[in-house]
Design an enzyme around this catalytic site. Sequence first.
Site, PDB file in Angstrom:
ATOM      1  N   SER A  94      -0.834   3.686   5.853  1.00  0.00           N
ATOM      2  CA  SER A  94      -1.301   3.831   4.478  1.00  0.00           C
ATOM      3  C   SER A  94      -1.073   5.256   3.967  1.00  0.00           C
ATOM      4  O   SER A  94       0.058   5.726   3.899  1.00  0.00           O
ATOM      5  CB  SER A  94      -2.773   3.421   4.393  1.00  0.00           C
ATOM      6  OG  SER A  94      -3.189   3.273   3.059  1.00  0.00           O
ATOM      7  N   ASP A 149      -0.431  -7.860   1.850  1.00  0.00           N
ATOM      8  CA  ASP A 149      -1.148  -6.587   1.699  1.00  0.00           C
ATOM      9  C   ASP A 149      -1.650  -6.454   0.258  1.00  0.00           C
ATOM     10  O   ASP A 149      -0.871  -6.343  -0.685  1.00  0.00           O
ATOM     11  CB  ASP A 149      -0.209  -5.426   2.037  1.00  0.00           C
ATOM     12  CG  ASP A 149      -0.931  -4.105   2.210  1.00  0.00           C
ATOM     13  OD1 ASP A 149      -1.913  -3.873   1.485  1.00  0.00           O
ATOM     14  OD2 ASP A 149      -0.506  -3.299   3.061  1.00  0.00           O
ATOM     15  N   HIS A 171      -3.551  -5.316   4.790  1.00  0.00           N
ATOM     16  CA  HIS A 171      -3.397  -3.871   4.951  1.00  0.00           C
ATOM     17  C   HIS A 171      -3.831  -3.417   6.344  1.00  0.00           C
ATOM     18  O   HIS A 171      -3.263  -2.471   6.893  1.00  0.00           O
ATOM     19  CB  HIS A 171      -4.217  -3.158   3.879  1.00  0.00           C
ATOM     20  CG  HIS A 171      -3.784  -1.757   3.606  1.00  0.00           C
ATOM     21  ND1 HIS A 171      -2.487  -1.422   3.278  1.00  0.00           N
ATOM     22  CD2 HIS A 171      -4.483  -0.583   3.612  1.00  0.00           C
ATOM     23  CE1 HIS A 171      -2.395  -0.112   3.088  1.00  0.00           C
ATOM     24  NE2 HIS A 171      -3.582   0.416   3.293  1.00  0.00           N
TER      25      HIS A 171
END
Length: 271
Positions: free
Chosen positions: A94, A222, A251
């Site tokens: 991320s 995601d 995610h």
Amino acid sequence: MFFEGHDGTRLWYEDYGRGEPLVFVSSSMLTTDMWEYQIPYFAERGFRCIAFDRRGHGRSDRPSGGYDLDSTSEDLAALLDHLGLAGVTLIGHSMGGAEIARYLARHGSGRVGRIALIASMLPFMKQTEDNPEGLPEALFQKSAELLRNDRPRWMARQSQVFFATHLGNDVHPLMIDFTIQQVMSCAPYATQQIQGAVFHTDHRAGLREIDVPTLVVHGAADFSAPVDVTGRRTAKLIPGAVYKEYPNAGHGIYASHHPQLNADLLEFIKG
């Protein structure tokens, strides 16, 4: 253990195993604890595994500034310098992937052997005239307002889609609770600042200049970093990148799909 960030901020890090160095760069709001399925796995296979808590996160100090990606990528540079690492594999999730991209844009690949970008917030999240694939500013502002006004509710609303459990991913409720505990431990001010930094930073030019082997892994489900906005575009921008997409992953791919992710990372590192 602690090291000094680029401006003297005291930052926590952990260091396990011996061998080729792997540095794990955590997601926004999460700590080194997020890598519990990766660090033991790779340490047991002959790698040195290093991870750190970003400023404002976990056991690191909570300064009043330095939450832009230029600053946080300089903290990553400070860690590599502190440990004298070379030929390192940088693995980021991320925001961690965005920090790796920013580090390479600012420092080059002299210390870096390869990188892995997992569910990364790249190449540019914000919708602009020259980035129509991005997300509208109004959508970000709505989310940011909820975050400012009711942070626990914002976290709770993200938890189910974070792991895409509605698609049958086997993630125990205690893992979801543990993740919420981590993100709630992040300094509220830091949480707000890094959300804005991730959304508004354009990495496209830097990605085109990456000159080390790159693995991009993303989940097709995601919600936090939609694959059409992020993973697929990132893989196209980086010369020679290897792209792997998991059909039912959200995610939180580092936990929900850790056996597959670890195997793909190991193959990439050894290759």
